[in-house]
Scaffold this motif. Structure first.
Motif, short mmCIF file in Angstrom:
data_model
loop_
_atom_site.label_atom_id
_atom_site.label_comp_id
_atom_site.label_asym_id
_atom_site.label_seq_id
_atom_site.Cartn_x
_atom_site.Cartn_y
_atom_site.Cartn_z
N LEU A 184 0.82 -1.21 0.00
CA LEU A 184 0.00 0.00 0.00
C LEU A 184 0.86 1.27 0.00
CD1 LEU A 184 -2.94 0.91 0.00
CD2 LEU A 184 -2.91 0.79 2.49
N CYS A 185 2.00 1.21 0.63
CA CYS A 185 2.90 2.37 0.66
C CYS A 185 3.59 2.60 -0.69
CB CYS A 185 3.98 2.18 1.72
SG CYS A 185 3.37 2.33 3.39
N ASN A 186 3.74 1.54 -1.47
CA ASN A 186 4.53 1.62 -2.70
C ASN A 186 3.73 1.55 -4.00
OD1 ASN A 186 7.11 1.73 -1.38
ND2 ASN A 186 6.80 -0.41 -0.86
N HIS A 187 2.42 1.40 -3.89
CA HIS A 187 1.58 1.27 -5.10
C HIS A 187 0.36 2.16 -4.98
CE1 HIS A 187 3.92 -2.47 -5.09
NE2 HIS A 187 3.78 -2.45 -6.40
N ARG A 188 -0.25 2.35 -6.10
CA ARG A 188 -1.47 3.14 -6.18
C ARG A 188 -2.65 2.21 -6.44
NH1 ARG A 188 -3.80 6.91 -10.22
NH2 ARG A 188 -3.09 5.29 -11.62
N LEU A 189 -3.73 2.40 -5.70
CA LEU A 189 -4.95 1.63 -5.93
C LEU A 189 -5.69 2.26 -7.10
CD1 LEU A 189 -5.98 1.20 -2.21
CD2 LEU A 189 -5.11 -0.58 -3.73
N ILE A 190 -6.17 1.42 -8.03
CA ILE A 190 -6.83 1.95 -9.22
C ILE A 190 -8.22 1.34 -9.40
CG2 ILE A 190 -4.68 2.45 -10.44
CD1 ILE A 190 -5.09 -0.16 -12.01
N PRO A 191 -9.15 2.16 -9.89
CA PRO A 191 -10.50 1.64 -10.15
C PRO A 191 -10.52 0.84 -11.46
CG PRO A 191 -10.39 3.95 -10.75
CD PRO A 191 -9.05 3.59 -10.17
#
Length: 175
Positions: free
Chosen positions: A140-147
């Motif tokens: 979670l610190c190193n990636h982006r959540l995407i729809p």
């Protein structure tokens, strides 16, 4: 075999049908081996899908949250894991309207198949390959959540519903 047992995470009495014993093993493994706090695990996560005005209600076995964000869905199965991969990957894609879950897992309590919830690609096999709570926090610190792209949502909902309706010996709490 008993008719019911106590759910490890919730403390609720649950019917001992289908893959329930497998789910109990996975819950204990997540907490005792992978470091998940019990309050990060949602058991029988309710899911209501709008399929062009036709509503479908079901529950997902386990949904894992980190810092309040759903990150992983786990399907507990009593039979072939390979036959449940598309279902759990579709669930990871449609569960949350603001982002896709990056991890989708299917387990029988003995082994597990781990897939990237966004691409669907297999990323690991075996219980030891299930990401730990610390792994999810780091992700979670190193990636982006995407729809999910809006034009793909209905199709993924239909894929999920098709597989979910094939589940037998499953006790549902939703009406």
């Amino acid at each position: 075999m008993c008719d019911s047992l106590c759910d490890f995470v919730t403390g609720r009495t649950v019917a001992n049908v289908g893959a329930e014993e497998n789910r109990q093993f996975v819950e204990k493994y997540l907490v005792n081996v992978k470091g998940y706090p019990k309050d990060s695990i949602v058991v029988d996560f309710p899911l209501s899908l709008d399929l062009n005005g036709d509503f479908f209600e079901t529950e997902l076995d386990l949904v894992i949250h980190v810092d309040g964000l759903p990150m992983m869905v786990i399907k507990c199965a009593a039979a072939s894991l390979d036959s449940r991969v598309r279902e759990v990957v579709a669930a990871a894609r449609i569960l949350f309207p603001y982002h896709q879950l990056p991890f989708a897992v299917v387990s029988d309590g003995v082994t597990a198949l781990i897939h990237d919830g966004i691409s669907g690609k297999k990323t690991g096999e075996g219980l030891s390959e299930i990401p730990s709570f610390a792994d999810l926090k780091e992700w979670l610190c190193n990636h982006r959540l995407i729809p999910m792209a809006p034009d793909r949502v209905l199709r993924q909902r239909l894929v999920f519903r098709t597989y979910d309706t094939l589940n037998v010996n499953v006790h549902r709490h939703t009406s």
